[in-house]
Design a protein around this motif. Structure first.
Motif, PDB file in Angstrom:
ATOM      1  N   PRO A 117       1.518  -1.502   0.355  1.00 58.91           N
ATOM      2  CA  PRO A 117      -0.180   0.175   0.717  1.00 58.91           C
ATOM      3  C   PRO A 117       1.216   1.259   0.277  1.00 58.91           C
ATOM      4  O   PRO A 117       1.943   1.333   0.739  1.00 58.91           O
ATOM      5  CB  PRO A 117      -0.797  -0.352   1.857  1.00 58.91           C
ATOM      6  CG  PRO A 117      -1.359  -1.238   1.354  1.00 58.91           C
ATOM      7  CD  PRO A 117       0.208  -2.505   1.274  1.00 58.91           C
ATOM      8  N   GLY A 118       0.417   2.430  -0.870  1.00 64.20           N
ATOM      9  CA  GLY A 118       1.515   3.690  -0.661  1.00 64.20           C
ATOM     10  C   GLY A 118       2.078   3.638  -2.372  1.00 64.20           C
ATOM     11  O   GLY A 118       2.331   4.555  -2.750  1.00 64.20           O
ATOM     12  N   ASP A 119       2.649   1.920  -2.546  1.00 66.86           N
ATOM     13  CA  ASP A 119       3.225   2.228  -4.045  1.00 66.86           C
ATOM     14  C   ASP A 119       2.694   2.646  -4.924  1.00 66.86           C
ATOM     15  O   ASP A 119       1.307   2.731  -5.432  1.00 66.86           O
ATOM     16  CB  ASP A 119       4.042   0.874  -4.501  1.00 66.86           C
ATOM     17  CG  ASP A 119       5.086   0.034  -3.307  1.00 66.86           C
ATOM     18  OD1 ASP A 119       5.336   0.691  -3.026  1.00 66.86           O
ATOM     19  OD2 ASP A 119       4.981  -1.219  -3.580  1.00 66.86           O
ATOM     20  N   ILE A 120       3.704   3.400  -5.784  1.00 72.56           N
ATOM     21  CA  ILE A 120       2.967   4.060  -7.194  1.00 72.56           C
ATOM     22  C   ILE A 120       3.570   3.256  -8.908  1.00 72.56           C
ATOM     23  O   ILE A 120       4.763   3.030  -8.380  1.00 72.56           O
ATOM     24  CB  ILE A 120       3.957   5.597  -7.167  1.00 72.56           C
ATOM     25  CG1 ILE A 120       3.756   6.427  -6.112  1.00 72.56           C
ATOM     26  CG2 ILE A 120       3.249   6.152  -9.017  1.00 72.56           C
ATOM     27  CD1 ILE A 120       1.829   6.648  -6.326  1.00 72.56           C
ATOM     28  N   HIS A 150       8.155   3.604  -1.073  1.00 70.03           N
ATOM     29  CA  HIS A 150       8.384   4.715   0.394  1.00 70.03           C
ATOM     30  C   HIS A 150       9.125   2.776   1.446  1.00 70.03           C
ATOM     31  O   HIS A 150       8.213   2.216   1.629  1.00 70.03           O
ATOM     32  CB  HIS A 150       7.971   5.524   1.071  1.00 70.03           C
ATOM     33  CG  HIS A 150       8.021   5.986   0.170  1.00 70.03           C
ATOM     34  ND1 HIS A 150       7.178   6.473  -0.713  1.00 70.03           N
ATOM     35  CD2 HIS A 150       8.916   7.655  -0.217  1.00 70.03           C
ATOM     36  CE1 HIS A 150       7.369   8.124  -1.289  1.00 70.03           C
ATOM     37  NE2 HIS A 150       8.288   8.931  -0.778  1.00 70.03           N
ATOM     38  N   SER A 151       9.744   3.156   2.589  1.00 70.91           N
ATOM     39  CA  SER A 151      10.738   2.238   3.199  1.00 70.91           C
ATOM     40  C   SER A 151       9.261   2.462   4.928  1.00 70.91           C
ATOM     41  O   SER A 151       8.943   3.577   4.391  1.00 70.91           O
ATOM     42  CB  SER A 151      11.991   2.533   3.408  1.00 70.91           C
ATOM     43  OG  SER A 151      11.964   3.421   4.625  1.00 70.91           O
ATOM     44  N   GLU A 152      10.066   1.564   5.355  1.00 68.36           N
ATOM     45  CA  GLU A 152       9.097   1.780   6.818  1.00 68.36           C
ATOM     46  C   GLU A 152       9.967   2.569   6.858  1.00 68.36           C
ATOM     47  O   GLU A 152       8.999   3.892   8.579  1.00 68.36           O
ATOM     48  CB  GLU A 152       9.547   0.587   7.359  1.00 68.36           C
ATOM     49  CG  GLU A 152       8.456  -0.322   6.908  1.00 68.36           C
ATOM     50  CD  GLU A 152       8.595  -1.826   7.753  1.00 68.36           C
ATOM     51  OE1 GLU A 152       8.959  -1.706   9.545  1.00 68.36           O
ATOM     52  OE2 GLU A 152       8.323  -2.625   7.561  1.00 68.36           O
ATOM     53  N   ALA A 153      11.256   4.062   7.176  1.00 67.83           N
ATOM     54  CA  ALA A 153      11.876   4.520   7.316  1.00 67.83           C
ATOM     55  C   ALA A 153      11.087   6.102   7.170  1.00 67.83           C
ATOM     56  O   ALA A 153      11.498   6.752   7.413  1.00 67.83           O
ATOM     57  CB  ALA A 153      12.915   4.287   7.309  1.00 67.83           C
ATOM     58  N   GLY A 154      10.663   5.837   6.300  1.00 71.67           N
ATOM     59  CA  GLY A 154       9.699   6.863   5.566  1.00 71.67           C
ATOM     60  C   GLY A 154      11.047   6.878   3.900  1.00 71.67           C
ATOM     61  O   GLY A 154      10.166   8.293   3.244  1.00 71.67           O
ATOM     62  N   ALA A 155      11.899   6.859   3.339  1.00 75.15           N
ATOM     63  CA  ALA A 155      12.944   7.023   2.883  1.00 75.15           C
ATOM     64  C   ALA A 155      12.525   6.910   1.521  1.00 75.15           C
ATOM     65  O   ALA A 155      11.845   5.770   1.550  1.00 75.15           O
ATOM     66  CB  ALA A 155      14.242   6.711   3.034  1.00 75.15           C
ATOM     67  N   PRO A 168      17.619   3.781   1.486  1.00 80.63           N
ATOM     68  CA  PRO A 168      19.154   4.454   1.388  1.00 80.63           C
ATOM     69  C   PRO A 168      19.689   5.134   2.588  1.00 80.63           C
ATOM     70  O   PRO A 168      20.871   4.525   3.125  1.00 80.63           O
ATOM     71  CB  PRO A 168      18.244   5.348   0.903  1.00 80.63           C
ATOM     72  CG  PRO A 168      17.222   6.141   0.800  1.00 80.63           C
ATOM     73  CD  PRO A 168      16.944   4.793   0.584  1.00 80.63           C
ATOM     74  N   CYS A 169      18.501   4.660   3.773  1.00 77.42           N
ATOM     75  CA  CYS A 169      18.853   5.424   5.197  1.00 77.42           C
ATOM     76  C   CYS A 169      19.423   3.455   5.980  1.00 77.42           C
ATOM     77  O   CYS A 169      20.295   3.779   6.373  1.00 77.42           O
ATOM     78  CB  CYS A 169      17.445   5.904   5.399  1.00 77.42           C
ATOM     79  SG  CYS A 169      17.301   7.139   4.737  1.00 77.42           S
ATOM     80  N   THR A 170      18.158   2.430   5.870  1.00 74.64           N
ATOM     81  CA  THR A 170      18.676   1.609   6.790  1.00 74.64           C
ATOM     82  C   THR A 170      19.160   0.153   5.488  1.00 74.64           C
ATOM     83  O   THR A 170      19.616  -0.668   6.643  1.00 74.64           O
ATOM     84  CB  THR A 170      16.899   1.220   8.004  1.00 74.64           C
ATOM     85  OG1 THR A 170      16.587   0.718   6.377  1.00 74.64           O
ATOM     86  CG2 THR A 170      16.210   2.198   8.300  1.00 74.64           C
ATOM     87  N   HIS A 171      19.164  -0.160   4.701  1.00 69.73           N
ATOM     88  CA  HIS A 171      19.684  -0.102   3.722  1.00 69.73           C
ATOM     89  C   HIS A 171      19.125  -2.244   3.532  1.00 69.73           C
ATOM     90  O   HIS A 171      19.632  -2.990   3.017  1.00 69.73           O
ATOM     91  CB  HIS A 171      21.422  -1.248   3.874  1.00 69.73           C
ATOM     92  CG  HIS A 171      21.999   0.242   3.822  1.00 69.73           C
ATOM     93  ND1 HIS A 171      22.018   1.007   2.339  1.00 69.73           N
ATOM     94  CD2 HIS A 171      23.025   1.119   4.979  1.00 69.73           C
ATOM     95  CE1 HIS A 171      22.574   2.314   2.913  1.00 69.73           C
ATOM     96  NE2 HIS A 171      23.653   1.503   4.155  1.00 69.73           N
ATOM     97  N   ALA A 172      17.753  -2.101   4.437  1.00 67.58           N
ATOM     98  CA  ALA A 172      16.929  -2.758   4.523  1.00 67.58           C
ATOM     99  C   ALA A 172      16.237  -3.143   2.716  1.00 67.58           C
ATOM    100  O   ALA A 172      16.170  -2.239   2.185  1.00 67.58           O
ATOM    101  CB  ALA A 172      15.881  -2.687   5.164  1.00 67.58           C
TER     102      ALA A 172
END
Length: 188
Positions: A117-120, A150-155, A168-172
């Motif tokens: 959900p939220g993906d474009i 967007h990742s769970e971190a919001g990036a 790019p933030c958590t590398h998950a």
């Protein structure tokens, strides 16, 4: 033009082909929504008759059109989306799409490994709308799939393969059906 009512008979299938906002019954084309009639001639074939909701001709998703949509929810069989753009033109009304994810005949991938959900997403229309304005979409081609996530971190995530994106933030890493599009399409 007079306003058409739901279930109103428009014409015979000998005179026109059914388009968006219509349905067939016993050799006749009926309106599946209230609105105004739109006829389009396509070459030497019969004209396509559609019903639109507003007095002005509004752009409607059509079979074969590339659409940009936002995933609203997913279940094991499909993702529900709102269609935002047809090509590069924004829609005035929100159209709902039921996206079937099909890579090819021999390879099925679970919906949760393709979309969140939220993906474009870029998708292609493979079936026209019904009374509820549901469209059947596919992302089977390489150029189609998730373009922004967007990742769970919001990036905003970065594609690392055709089936994964990375924060790019958590590398998950997360599974996605990644669209192989040119960078200029992502600038908008």
């Amino acid at each position: 033009h007079p306003k058409i009512k739901v279930c109103e008979r428009l014409c015979s299938t000998e005179d026109c082909m059914p388009g968006t906002g219509t349905y067939l019954r016993h050799g006749y084309i009926f309106a599946s929504l209230a609105g105004y009639v739109l006829r389009k001639n396509q070459g030497e074939e019969l004209p396509v008759i559609s019903v639109v909701r507003e007095t002005e001709t509004q752009l409607l998703p059509d079979v074969g059109a590339i659409v940009t949509c936002k995933v609203t929810s997913i279940n094991p069989r499909f993702a529900k989306v709102h269609i935002l753009y047809v090509g590069s033109t924004p829609l005035k009304d929100r159209f709902r799409g039921l996206k079937c994810h099909v890579l090819n005949c021999s390879l099925q991938v679970e919906t949760y490994k393709s979309f969140r959900p939220g993906d474009i997403v870029l998708a292609k229309v493979i079936s026209l709308g019904d009374v509820q304005s549901n469209y059947l979409l596919t992302t089977a081609e390489n150029e189609l799939g998730v373009v922004v996530a967007h990742s769970e971190a919001g990036a905003q995530m970065v594609p690392i393969s055709w089936c994964e994106m990375q924060c790019p933030c958590t590398h998950a890493k997360e599974f996605r059906k990644v669209a192989r599009v040119q960078p200029e399409y992502l600038q908008a």
